[in-house]
Design an enzyme around this catalytic site. Sequence first.
Site, PDB file in Angstrom:
ATOM      1  N   TRP A  21       0.840  -1.205   0.000  1.00 29.54           N
ATOM      2  CA  TRP A  21       0.000   0.000   0.000  1.00 29.54           C
ATOM      3  C   TRP A  21       0.875   1.255   0.000  1.00 29.54           C
ATOM      4  O   TRP A  21       0.665   2.199  -0.758  1.00 29.54           O
ATOM      5  CB  TRP A  21      -0.923  -0.030   1.217  1.00 29.54           C
ATOM      6  CG  TRP A  21      -1.952   1.066   1.295  1.00 29.54           C
ATOM      7  CD1 TRP A  21      -2.318   1.928   0.292  1.00 29.54           C
ATOM      8  CD2 TRP A  21      -2.760   1.402   2.418  1.00 29.54           C
ATOM      9  NE1 TRP A  21      -3.310   2.783   0.738  1.00 29.54           N
ATOM     10  CE2 TRP A  21      -3.595   2.481   2.034  1.00 29.54           C
ATOM     11  CE3 TRP A  21      -2.872   0.900   3.712  1.00 29.54           C
ATOM     12  CZ2 TRP A  21      -4.513   3.063   2.907  1.00 29.54           C
ATOM     13  CZ3 TRP A  21      -3.790   1.466   4.579  1.00 29.54           C
ATOM     14  CH2 TRP A  21      -4.611   2.544   4.181  1.00 29.54           C
ATOM     15  N   ASP A  51       1.667  -8.722  -0.638  1.00 24.50           N
ATOM     16  CA  ASP A  51       0.243  -8.418  -0.734  1.00 24.50           C
ATOM     17  C   ASP A  51       0.058  -7.061  -1.398  1.00 24.50           C
ATOM     18  O   ASP A  51       0.749  -6.096  -1.058  1.00 24.50           O
ATOM     19  CB  ASP A  51      -0.379  -8.393   0.668  1.00 24.50           C
ATOM     20  CG  ASP A  51      -1.842  -7.987   0.639  1.00 24.50           C
ATOM     21  OD1 ASP A  51      -2.675  -8.837   0.274  1.00 24.50           O
ATOM     22  OD2 ASP A  51      -2.147  -6.822   0.958  1.00 24.50           O
ATOM     23  N   TYR A  56      -4.004   0.310  -5.089  1.00 22.18           N
ATOM     24  CA  TYR A  56      -2.796   0.880  -4.496  1.00 22.18           C
ATOM     25  C   TYR A  56      -2.039   1.639  -5.588  1.00 22.18           C
ATOM     26  O   TYR A  56      -1.353   1.050  -6.428  1.00 22.18           O
ATOM     27  CB  TYR A  56      -1.896  -0.203  -3.901  1.00 22.18           C
ATOM     28  CG  TYR A  56      -2.462  -0.912  -2.688  1.00 22.18           C
ATOM     29  CD1 TYR A  56      -3.620  -0.467  -2.057  1.00 22.18           C
ATOM     30  CD2 TYR A  56      -1.834  -2.040  -2.162  1.00 22.18           C
ATOM     31  CE1 TYR A  56      -4.132  -1.127  -0.951  1.00 22.18           C
ATOM     32  CE2 TYR A  56      -2.329  -2.699  -1.049  1.00 22.18           C
ATOM     33  CZ  TYR A  56      -3.487  -2.245  -0.452  1.00 22.18           C
ATOM     34  OH  TYR A  56      -3.983  -2.896   0.647  1.00 22.18           O
ATOM     35  N   HIS A 121     -11.822  -6.970  -1.312  1.00 25.15           N
ATOM     36  CA  HIS A 121     -11.151  -5.905  -0.569  1.00 25.15           C
ATOM     37  C   HIS A 121     -12.118  -5.146   0.339  1.00 25.15           C
ATOM     38  O   HIS A 121     -12.642  -4.103  -0.029  1.00 25.15           O
ATOM     39  CB  HIS A 121     -10.491  -4.957  -1.571  1.00 25.15           C
ATOM     40  CG  HIS A 121      -9.455  -4.061  -0.974  1.00 25.15           C
ATOM     41  ND1 HIS A 121      -8.669  -3.239  -1.743  1.00 25.15           N
ATOM     42  CD2 HIS A 121      -9.056  -3.855   0.314  1.00 25.15           C
ATOM     43  CE1 HIS A 121      -7.850  -2.564  -0.963  1.00 25.15           C
ATOM     44  NE2 HIS A 121      -8.070  -2.914   0.290  1.00 25.15           N
ATOM     45  N   SER A 152     -10.516  -9.779   2.676  1.00 28.53           N
ATOM     46  CA  SER A 152      -9.976  -8.803   3.608  1.00 28.53           C
ATOM     47  C   SER A 152     -11.169  -8.179   4.318  1.00 28.53           C
ATOM     48  O   SER A 152     -12.057  -7.614   3.674  1.00 28.53           O
ATOM     49  CB  SER A 152      -9.186  -7.727   2.846  1.00 28.53           C
ATOM     50  OG  SER A 152      -8.650  -6.778   3.727  1.00 28.53           O
TER      51      SER A 152
END
Length: 327
Positions: A21, A51, A56, A121, A152
């Site tokens: 991220w 990940d 991102y 997500h 997630s």
Amino acid sequence: MNYRQIGNTELKVSEISFGTWAIGGAWGKTNDADAIEGLRQAMDAGVNFFDTADVYGDGHSEELLAKATKGKENEIFIASKFCRAGDIHDPKTYSEESVRTYLENSLRRLQRERLDLYQIHCPPFDILKDGRVFDVLDKLQKEGKIRYYGVSVETVEEGLFCLENPNVRALQVIFNIFRQKPLEQLLPRAKEKGVGILTRLPLASGLLTGKFNKSSSFTEDDHRYFNRNGEAFNVGETFAGLPFEKGVELSENLSWIAEGRENMTRAAIRWILDHDEISCVIPGFRNVKQIKDNLKAEDAAPFSSKDKEQLRTFYQKEVLPHIRGAY
């Protein structure tokens, strides 16, 4: 480097892996050269899992991973995520057409033919309850586009619900010294079900490094500036849901965890690794220095039962009353 299985999957990953991220964006100014070098240093140290997500840096972190892992596609596992490039509340975002498009775009940026782990997500709970997105993922898995899929999640309730789906092979959760709720039900249940746990935000957006004071500031393109009260997305994704000033105060009260462990960063990651239900911890990074510091947590002294109990009491009495947002 120590390796752990992601639940009952065939993926055996470095217990300290990395999230991307920060190098993609939303954590202030980034430098691609530093990011690539950090990724390569991590792999040289034995890290074999990263990940990422399609949002991102609007896919930029996936492109960086493609460059860094070129020629190592069979050695380095990659997990990505989808849904936040669209309207997360619109069922059409989770249709076969949409998910297939998200996946193909990620594979193109990653320069891969298959994803090792594909995660929804942080979708709304209603989408998970509807369940049709899981049918889509089942189909993509059968086609060989993804090896495994997971979710997630923002809350323990969502995580427990996902564990009832036999094809969900991994959960990604916020878990750190400031966010201990998963210890009560989620981690034991996941272990029982053979589902892997990936832990994000292990340092509570930097609070658990002990490097901030109440006057610390962040640039306007850093989520710690624009989302500190949940203005852009779930407030729990920033400073563990704590008001920043309170988080700094609490982190100062935790300075003792660094004793015998070099610094608070390594201690905070070590505490997570001391829980065998965890498949891996995925701290973020922006440079080689952070990579090296995080990796040294593996050699930090484990926490004693007495230490763990002290931290549990601290969380319940001093931290929990101040956490905001869905949890």
